[in-house]
Scaffold this motif. Structure first.
Motif, PDB file in Angstrom:
ATOM      1  N   MET A 126       0.543  -1.259   0.171  1.00 51.94           N
ATOM      2  CA  MET A 126       0.109   0.312   0.063  1.00 51.94           C
ATOM      3  C   MET A 126       0.885   1.514  -0.050  1.00 51.94           C
ATOM      4  O   MET A 126       0.446   2.117  -0.813  1.00 51.94           O
ATOM      5  CB  MET A 126      -0.937   0.413   1.454  1.00 51.94           C
ATOM      6  CG  MET A 126      -2.207   0.947   0.911  1.00 51.94           C
ATOM      7  SD  MET A 126      -3.288   0.050   2.467  1.00 51.94           S
ATOM      8  CE  MET A 126      -2.914   1.682   3.417  1.00 51.94           C
ATOM      9  N   THR A 127       1.816   1.456   0.940  1.00 46.54           N
ATOM     10  CA  THR A 127       2.448   2.577   0.869  1.00 46.54           C
ATOM     11  C   THR A 127       3.331   2.738  -0.606  1.00 46.54           C
ATOM     12  O   THR A 127       3.301   3.984  -1.181  1.00 46.54           O
ATOM     13  CB  THR A 127       3.370   2.399   2.404  1.00 46.54           C
ATOM     14  OG1 THR A 127       2.646   2.458   3.504  1.00 46.54           O
ATOM     15  CG2 THR A 127       4.707   3.669   2.865  1.00 46.54           C
TER      16      THR A 127
ATOM     17  N   CYS B 258      -2.021   6.157   3.097  1.00 45.94           N
ATOM     18  CA  CYS B 258      -1.169   5.118   2.545  1.00 45.94           C
ATOM     19  C   CYS B 258      -0.231   5.240   3.669  1.00 45.94           C
ATOM     20  O   CYS B 258       0.537   3.706   3.641  1.00 45.94           O
ATOM     21  CB  CYS B 258      -0.598   5.553   1.003  1.00 45.94           C
ATOM     22  SG  CYS B 258      -1.853   5.686  -0.139  1.00 45.94           S
TER      23      CYS B 258
ATOM     24  N   GLY C  98       1.095   3.937  -2.759  1.00 49.89           N
ATOM     25  CA  GLY C  98       0.513   5.455  -2.259  1.00 49.89           C
ATOM     26  C   GLY C  98       1.460   6.503  -3.173  1.00 49.89           C
ATOM     27  O   GLY C  98       1.317   7.484  -3.861  1.00 49.89           O
TER      28      GLY C  98
END
Length: 196
Positions: free
Chosen positions: A74-75, A135, A78
């Motif tokens: 996710m990070t 994120c 993002g």
């Protein structure tokens, strides 16, 4: 009232000053910019807090479930989205925000300032910071609030026809620091030490 103002010339000058557009227009621009910075900064803080809370809900907080590994995907995803949005739609929104406000204060051309401070960049700065926080990015909202404050105050000066852009950028940056940290004296010190 006319008899009183004839006897007291100072009162007559005061009344004439308040009736003068040259006197009240800069004050109105300043207060409109300051109020808008305060409102946007509060909204920005609420959105940032909600974005961080959303990240903790999605990733499961501190539990040992599989959602604990979501930030690994996710990070970075993002950040890729944020970088693409910044490059494609909000060029000039990169960076922490403080160096951009300082650089814009030293520029003389209004068009050049527009590449660093504008309402579009302010909206992009807020949106990209909130997306980054949602994120899982370790992003602070304080630096972006400085650029947003400077952008809002500069735009108020443009709309109000006030020519002191450098001073209003300084005031907007200081108001951004004061709003971000909830410390008005820190905004003054920041304006003197960093911006001035």
């Amino acid at each position: 009232m006319a008899g009183i103002s004839r006897r007291y010339p100072m009162l007559r000058r005061s009344q004439a000053m308040w009736a003068s557009r040259r006197v009240w227009q800069p004050r109105l621009v300043f207060w409109a910019g300051a109020i808008s910075i305060g409102l946007i900064s509060v909204l920005f803080a609420l959105l940032a807090d909600r974005a961080q809370a959303l990240f903790h809900v999605v990733t499961g907080g501190d539990s040992g479930s599989w959602r604990f590994y979501l930030p690994l995907v996710m990070t970075p995803a993002g950040f890729v989205i944020c970088a693409w949005l910044a490059h494609s739609f909000f060029p000039g929104s990169q960076g922490s925000g403080i160096p951009q406000a300082i650089a814009a204060r030293h520029l003389r051309d209004d068009e050049d300032r527009g590449h660093l401070l504008s309402l579009r960049l302010a909206a992009g700065k807020v949106a990209l910071t909130v997306i980054g926080l949602a994120c899982g990015g370790s992003i602070g909202r304080e630096g972006p609030t400085v650029q947003v404050g400077a952008s809002l105050m500069l735009q108020a000066a443009r709309w109000g026809g006030v020519a002191q852009a450098r001073g209003l950028i300084l005031a907007g940056s200081a108001a951004g620091v004061a709003a971000a940290f909830n410390t008005p004296l820190a905004g003054i010190v920041f304006a003197i030490e960093e911006m001035g």
